[in-house]
Motif scaffolding. Structure first.
Motif, short mmCIF file in Angstrom:
data_model
loop_
_atom_site.label_atom_id
_atom_site.label_comp_id
_atom_site.label_asym_id
_atom_site.label_seq_id
_atom_site.Cartn_x
_atom_site.Cartn_y
_atom_site.Cartn_z
N LEU A 1 0.90 -1.17 0.18
CA LEU A 1 0.09 0.00 0.05
C LEU A 1 0.67 1.17 -0.12
CD1 LEU A 1 -2.87 1.50 0.14
CD2 LEU A 1 -2.69 1.12 2.80
N LEU A 2 1.80 1.33 0.88
CA LEU A 2 2.78 2.46 0.92
C LEU A 2 3.40 2.68 -0.39
CD1 LEU A 2 4.38 1.89 4.47
CD2 LEU A 2 2.80 3.63 3.67
N SER A 3 3.73 1.37 -1.15
CA SER A 3 4.64 1.56 -2.39
C SER A 3 3.60 2.32 -3.50
CB SER A 3 4.88 0.14 -2.77
OG SER A 3 5.94 -0.16 -2.00
N ALA A 4 2.49 1.85 -3.61
CA ALA A 4 1.63 2.18 -4.58
C ALA A 4 1.08 3.78 -4.21
CB ALA A 4 0.00 1.37 -4.14
N LEU A 5 1.21 4.22 -2.81
CA LEU A 5 0.70 5.58 -2.61
C LEU A 5 2.18 6.49 -3.02
CD1 LEU A 5 -0.75 5.67 0.87
CD2 LEU A 5 -1.66 6.53 -1.18
N PHE A 6 3.25 5.85 -2.83
CA PHE A 6 4.60 6.59 -3.11
C PHE A 6 4.61 6.78 -4.90
CE2 PHE A 6 9.13 6.78 -4.43
CZ PHE A 6 9.30 7.80 -3.37
N LEU A 7 4.07 5.86 -5.41
CA LEU A 7 4.32 5.59 -6.94
C LEU A 7 3.23 6.64 -7.59
CD1 LEU A 7 4.99 2.16 -7.85
CD2 LEU A 7 6.75 4.21 -8.12
N GLY A 8 1.94 6.40 -6.94
CA GLY A 8 0.84 7.15 -7.63
C GLY A 8 0.34 8.55 -7.16
N TRP A 9 1.01 8.92 -6.06
CA TRP A 9 0.25 10.19 -5.34
C TRP A 9 0.52 11.31 -6.17
CZ3 TRP A 9 -2.51 10.80 -0.84
CH2 TRP A 9 -2.53 12.35 -0.44
N GLU A 10 -0.30 11.99 -6.44
CA GLU A 10 -0.33 13.24 -7.36
C GLU A 10 0.26 12.93 -8.61
OE1 GLU A 10 0.89 16.53 -5.02
OE2 GLU A 10 -1.29 16.73 -3.89
N LEU A 11 0.09 11.98 -9.19
CA LEU A 11 0.78 11.96 -10.46
C LEU A 11 0.45 12.46 -11.87
CD1 LEU A 11 2.96 9.77 -11.70
CD2 LEU A 11 1.22 8.20 -12.38
N ARG A 12 1.36 13.42 -12.02
CA ARG A 12 0.90 14.22 -13.39
C ARG A 12 1.61 13.83 -14.65
NH1 ARG A 12 1.82 17.72 -8.88
NH2 ARG A 12 -0.24 18.47 -8.24
N GLU A 13 1.17 14.64 -15.74
CA GLU A 13 2.08 14.35 -17.09
C GLU A 13 3.35 15.14 -16.88
OE1 GLU A 13 1.13 12.58 -19.51
OE2 GLU A 13 -0.74 11.81 -18.76
N PRO A 14 4.50 14.45 -17.64
CA PRO A 14 4.40 13.28 -18.14
C PRO A 14 4.49 12.16 -17.35
CG PRO A 14 6.74 14.13 -18.30
CD PRO A 14 5.73 15.26 -17.63
N ALA A 15 3.41 11.27 -17.23
CA ALA A 15 3.19 10.26 -16.24
C ALA A 15 4.20 9.24 -16.34
CB ALA A 15 1.75 9.74 -16.24
N GLY A 16 4.57 8.75 -17.59
CA GLY A 16 5.43 7.68 -17.56
C GLY A 16 6.90 8.21 -17.26
N PHE A 17 7.20 9.29 -17.75
CA PHE A 17 8.65 9.76 -17.06
C PHE A 17 8.73 9.91 -15.58
CE2 PHE A 17 11.60 13.18 -16.16
CZ PHE A 17 12.59 12.51 -16.48
N ILE A 18 7.74 10.34 -14.97
CA ILE A 18 7.80 10.63 -13.54
C ILE A 18 7.76 9.21 -12.91
CG2 ILE A 18 6.31 11.62 -11.63
CD1 ILE A 18 5.64 13.84 -13.54
#
Length: 314
Positions: free
Chosen positions: A15-32
């Motif tokens: 769960l923590l890993s998913a939050l770390f990866l996906g929190w406020e993910l913006r474009e360019p999403a793949g690069f970030i």
């Protein structure tokens, strides 16, 4: 029951890993996302290595107040950074190939750990206390040399040493991360195979030998694995001395078991969770970049003092 708690810890880490990866993910999403994935992987590798190594080291040393860093790995790392800057200068240090520097640091710390453990335990594992004391003295000696060398540097070069001597997850090279991860996988595989023997070793050298366990050989193998884990994590991001103490204490408290097949992965998961959660809070919520290692060391140091004071009560 302990197995359920271990799976719960693993779910928390996911769960923590998913939050770390996906929190406020913006474009360019793949690069970030690729940048975050490398940083997350480094947090997981370093956390798992330190947590697993600390449980094994405490079992061999028969003392839950100790961490592998106490035998001087962090001091050796700082000494290597100071020596390189002193010999090559700030410009020469900055132009060193990152992979070659990482490989040299990893090899130096691994060989130093194996040499220390092998020489000090050549007469048997009853010398573990002497090993720890020797490691402490060597650490003080190396810190003294680093301090003396630091006085010979100009302020700009000394700032380079200071920057290189603190743990940071901001710019981890993916190739170095892959090497550290491979070392960790091999080390954890060895730890898994040694887990039943470590259960018996936790009874003490005399009792373990009475039931037929080759305690001296098991202790040496365990300490070699500890050296590999600590060398890989320290060479990758820098020293974090008290993280393992925090993770190992929580693993014993949460899992409430003596089985190293559960304690070792439990401490690894808890240690990685602490790093991921801490980096998420400081980086995503507070906008800080370099506070995590300092906070972890502070909390771990306070825990160390608490455990020492509790042990000293009559």
């Amino acid at each position: 029951m302990a197995e359920r708690r271990l799976f719960a810890l693993l779910g928390l880490l996911a769960l923590l890993s998913a939050l770390f990866l996906g929190w406020e993910l913006r474009e360019p999403a793949g690069f970030i996302l690729s940048l975050r994935a490398v940083k997350l992987a480094s947090l997981l590798v370093v956390g798992a290595a330190i947590g697993a190594a600390t449980v094994m080291f405490q079992t061999v040393a028969a003392n839950r107040l100790l961490t592998p860093g106490i035998v001087g790995f962090d001091a050796l790392f700082v000494f290597l950074q100071t020596g390189l800057v002193l010999l090559l200068g700030g410009a020469g240090f900055a132009t060193l190939p990152d992979l070659a520097k990482f490989g040299a640091e990893l090899l130096c710390m691994l060989l130093a750990g194996v040499a220390l453990f092998g020489v000090m335990l050549r007469r048997g594992a009853e010398d573990v206390l002497r090993l720890v004391l020797t490691g402490v003295i060597l650490g003080v000696f190396l810190r003294g040399l680093s301090g003396f060398a630091g006085r010979l540097l100009d302020p700009s070069e000394y700032s380079i040493v200071q920057l290189a001597s603190f743990a940071t997850f901001g710019a981890v090279d993916s190739t170095q991360l892959a090497i550290a991860a491979a070392v960790l996988v091999v080390a954890l595989t060895g730890a898994r195979l040694l887990a039943p023997a470590l259960d018996a070793a936790a009874l003490g050298r005399t009792t373990a030998r009475a039931i037929g366990l080759p305690f001296d050989r098991i202790a040496l193998l365990a300490l070699v694995i500890v050296s590999a884990c600590v060398a890989a994590s320290t060479a990758l991001v820098g020293p974090i001395t008290f993280l393992g103490l925090l993770a190992a204490s929580l693993a014993h408290t949460v899992l409430r078991t003596w089985r190293h097949a559960l304690l070792i992965p439990g401490a690894a998961i808890i240690s990685a969770s602490i790093l991921v959660a801490g980096q998420f809070v400081f980086e995503r919520l507070l906008g800080q970049q370099s506070t995590l290692a300092v906070i972890v060391e502070c909390v771990g140091g306070l825990l160390f003092l608490f455990l020492v004071l509790r042990k000293s009560r009559p």
